[in-house]
Design a protein around this motif. Sequence first.
Motif, PDB file in Angstrom:
ATOM      1  N   VAL A 271     -13.699   1.215   9.174  1.00  0.00           N
ATOM      2  CA  VAL A 271     -12.976   0.423   8.199  1.00  0.00           C
ATOM      3  C   VAL A 271     -11.499   0.774   8.279  1.00  0.00           C
ATOM      4  O   VAL A 271     -11.137   1.926   8.562  1.00  0.00           O
ATOM      5  CB  VAL A 271     -13.536   0.673   6.776  1.00  0.00           C
ATOM      6  N   SER A 272     -10.642  -0.246   8.046  1.00  0.00           N
ATOM      7  CA  SER A 272      -9.195  -0.051   8.088  1.00  0.00           C
ATOM      8  C   SER A 272      -8.570  -0.729   6.876  1.00  0.00           C
ATOM      9  O   SER A 272      -8.932  -1.867   6.525  1.00  0.00           O
ATOM     10  CB  SER A 272      -8.617  -0.642   9.382  1.00  0.00           C
ATOM     11  N   TRP A 273      -7.625  -0.011   6.261  1.00  0.00           N
ATOM     12  CA  TRP A 273      -6.928  -0.526   5.081  1.00  0.00           C
ATOM     13  C   TRP A 273      -5.435  -0.508   5.355  1.00  0.00           C
ATOM     14  O   TRP A 273      -4.867   0.527   5.704  1.00  0.00           O
ATOM     15  CB  TRP A 273      -7.281   0.325   3.865  1.00  0.00           C
ATOM     16  N   ASP A 274      -4.763  -1.668   5.183  1.00  0.00           N
ATOM     17  CA  ASP A 274      -3.322  -1.805   5.423  1.00  0.00           C
ATOM     18  C   ASP A 274      -2.652  -2.306   4.149  1.00  0.00           C
ATOM     19  O   ASP A 274      -3.191  -3.187   3.453  1.00  0.00           O
ATOM     20  CB  ASP A 274      -3.050  -2.800   6.563  1.00  0.00           C
ATOM     21  N   ARG A 275      -1.447  -1.767   3.912  1.00  0.00           N
ATOM     22  CA  ARG A 275      -0.717  -2.198   2.729  1.00  0.00           C
ATOM     23  C   ARG A 275       0.783  -2.145   2.988  1.00  0.00           C
ATOM     24  O   ARG A 275       1.276  -1.248   3.687  1.00  0.00           O
ATOM     25  CB  ARG A 275      -1.059  -1.310   1.532  1.00  0.00           C
ATOM     26  N   SER A 276       1.505  -3.137   2.438  1.00  0.00           N
ATOM     27  CA  SER A 276       2.962  -3.179   2.498  1.00  0.00           C
ATOM     28  C   SER A 276       3.530  -2.669   1.188  1.00  0.00           C
ATOM     29  O   SER A 276       2.886  -2.778   0.124  1.00  0.00           O
ATOM     30  CB  SER A 276       3.446  -4.613   2.750  1.00  0.00           C
ATOM     31  N   PHE A 277       4.741  -2.137   1.256  1.00  0.00           N
ATOM     32  CA  PHE A 277       5.376  -1.566   0.074  1.00  0.00           C
ATOM     33  C   PHE A 277       6.807  -2.085  -0.051  1.00  0.00           C
ATOM     34  O   PHE A 277       7.435  -2.472   0.937  1.00  0.00           O
ATOM     35  CB  PHE A 277       5.395  -0.036   0.149  1.00  0.00           C
ATOM     36  N   GLY A 278       7.327  -2.022  -1.282  1.00  0.00           N
ATOM     37  CA  GLY A 278       8.735  -2.321  -1.525  1.00  0.00           C
ATOM     38  C   GLY A 278       9.149  -3.711  -1.086  1.00  0.00           C
ATOM     39  O   GLY A 278       8.453  -4.713  -1.297  1.00  0.00           O
ATOM     40  N   ASP A 279      10.296  -3.755  -0.434  1.00  0.00           N
ATOM     41  CA  ASP A 279      10.833  -5.037   0.010  1.00  0.00           C
ATOM     42  C   ASP A 279       9.960  -5.669   1.089  1.00  0.00           C
ATOM     43  O   ASP A 279       9.933  -6.906   1.226  1.00  0.00           O
ATOM     44  CB  ASP A 279      12.257  -4.856   0.534  1.00  0.00           C
ATOM     45  N   THR A 280       9.264  -4.863   1.858  1.00  0.00           N
ATOM     46  CA  THR A 280       8.355  -5.419   2.868  1.00  0.00           C
ATOM     47  C   THR A 280       7.237  -6.207   2.185  1.00  0.00           C
ATOM     48  O   THR A 280       6.855  -7.293   2.648  1.00  0.00           O
ATOM     49  CB  THR A 280       7.758  -4.287   3.729  1.00  0.00           C
ATOM     50  N   LYS A 281       6.730  -5.678   1.086  1.00  0.00           N
ATOM     51  CA  LYS A 281       5.704  -6.379   0.312  1.00  0.00           C
ATOM     52  C   LYS A 281       6.258  -7.694  -0.238  1.00  0.00           C
ATOM     53  O   LYS A 281       5.582  -8.745  -0.185  1.00  0.00           O
ATOM     54  CB  LYS A 281       5.233  -5.472  -0.816  1.00  0.00           C
ATOM     55  N   ARG A 282       7.466  -7.682  -0.745  1.00  0.00           N
ATOM     56  CA  ARG A 282       8.079  -8.899  -1.298  1.00  0.00           C
ATOM     57  C   ARG A 282       8.273  -9.941  -0.209  1.00  0.00           C
ATOM     58  O   ARG A 282       7.998 -11.143  -0.415  1.00  0.00           O
ATOM     59  CB  ARG A 282       9.416  -8.533  -1.933  1.00  0.00           C
ATOM     60  N   MET A 283       8.723  -9.516   0.983  1.00  0.00           N
ATOM     61  CA  MET A 283       8.924 -10.463   2.078  1.00  0.00           C
ATOM     62  C   MET A 283       7.603 -11.057   2.553  1.00  0.00           C
ATOM     63  O   MET A 283       7.529 -12.246   2.916  1.00  0.00           O
ATOM     64  CB  MET A 283       9.632  -9.763   3.241  1.00  0.00           C
ATOM     65  N   ALA A 284       6.541 -10.248   2.575  1.00  0.00           N
ATOM     66  CA  ALA A 284       5.238 -10.756   3.004  1.00  0.00           C
ATOM     67  C   ALA A 284       4.720 -11.818   2.041  1.00  0.00           C
ATOM     68  O   ALA A 284       4.202 -12.868   2.465  1.00  0.00           O
ATOM     69  CB  ALA A 284       4.250  -9.596   3.117  1.00  0.00           C
ATOM     70  N   ARG A 285       4.834 -11.588   0.756  1.00  0.00           N
ATOM     71  CA  ARG A 285       4.381 -12.571  -0.225  1.00  0.00           C
ATOM     72  C   ARG A 285       5.226 -13.833  -0.158  1.00  0.00           C
ATOM     73  O   ARG A 285       4.704 -14.949  -0.333  1.00  0.00           O
ATOM     74  CB  ARG A 285       4.425 -11.959  -1.613  1.00  0.00           C
ATOM     75  N   ALA A 286       6.531 -13.693   0.087  1.00  0.00           N
ATOM     76  CA  ALA A 286       7.385 -14.878   0.212  1.00  0.00           C
ATOM     77  C   ALA A 286       6.993 -15.720   1.417  1.00  0.00           C
ATOM     78  O   ALA A 286       7.172 -16.954   1.416  1.00  0.00           O
ATOM     79  CB  ALA A 286       8.843 -14.453   0.317  1.00  0.00           C
ATOM     80  N   ALA A 287       6.436 -15.080   2.451  1.00  0.00           N
ATOM     81  CA  ALA A 287       6.003 -15.806   3.647  1.00  0.00           C
ATOM     82  C   ALA A 287       4.563 -16.288   3.523  1.00  0.00           C
ATOM     83  O   ALA A 287       4.013 -16.850   4.486  1.00  0.00           O
ATOM     84  CB  ALA A 287       6.147 -14.918   4.872  1.00  0.00           C
TER      85      ALA A 287
END
Length: 330
Positions: free
Chosen positions: A297-313
């Motif tokens: 199993v693998s779990w990936d997560r974005s944080f900070g501004d990277t998380k905001r940019m991913a959601r915007a895309a």
Amino acid sequence: MNAFRFLGLSPFLFAASVSAQTMDHSGHQGQDMSGMAMPTQSDPHPGHAMPTPIEPPNGQDMPNMAMPAAVPAEPAGPAGTDLEPGNLPPPPVATDRPADRYFDPRAMAAAQANLLGEHGGMTFHKVLFNIAEYQAREARDGYRWDASAWFGGDIDRLALKSEGEGSFGEAIDHGEVQALWSHAIDPYWNVQGGIRQDVGRGPDRTYASIGIEGLAPYWFDLGASAFVSTRGDLLARVEGDIDQRITQRLILQPRVEANFAAQDIPENGIGAGLSTLELGLRLRYEVAREFAPYIGVSWDRSFGDTKRMARAAGEQASSTSLVAGIRFWF
């Protein structure tokens, strides 16, 4: 008649015999067993009883007795020194070539240099795919790889690294290739420097790379790297894993990878600070040491501004994947 005469004379014969024996012993006073005069000695230990000497049988001398050998004197040390403990001369200095004791040291030195030249210059190589897997995700299934290779000797070698991921039916989300010079600084750690080329989403980037990798106590494989792009972007990465052997063939491998950025890179969807974190747990079975299928199993997560940019895309900030793949090397 004769018997009565003998009985009458027997007391006189007995007295004469006793007198003769007394005179015989008195004649030996002051002489040793061999008839030689012995000096008179005083008791060296007054107050102690002296042992009674053993007298030889009548008419015999004592056999010659071996006297104990005298204790040899200790050898004299160098001039101006004594041989008390702590003042003895040191032993000869040991050399790394014991054969020098029996052969010409110059010939042995030449033979050693020749041996180091032949074996010290040997080269080796290895190619390892630590991760080559299919990922079942909530959205679109994808794939991932993490591979490395090296060629060279024990001290210096050329190292190649590559990793990336993507989704089936789409272009590569992210991929990179590194070409590094690796130099051993001790038996367990290497410093590495070279270049890194990124491909995938956004414009391609080229980075200068410097880092360190090695084997930490308790068999942790660790690595840390810093990257500076041609545009001045600064990135960093820390990663590690460990093989926990359940049996000789069944092995559990926890893995962690964290990526950092010193500034926002909007065109690549990277924000400043801790950008992404990946935690993985993979269980493999080594059919052979060089070939091992695994699941995990693998779990990936974005944080900070990277998380905001991913959601915007329109992308998810975190995802969990069931993985199945093959770990192999040659």
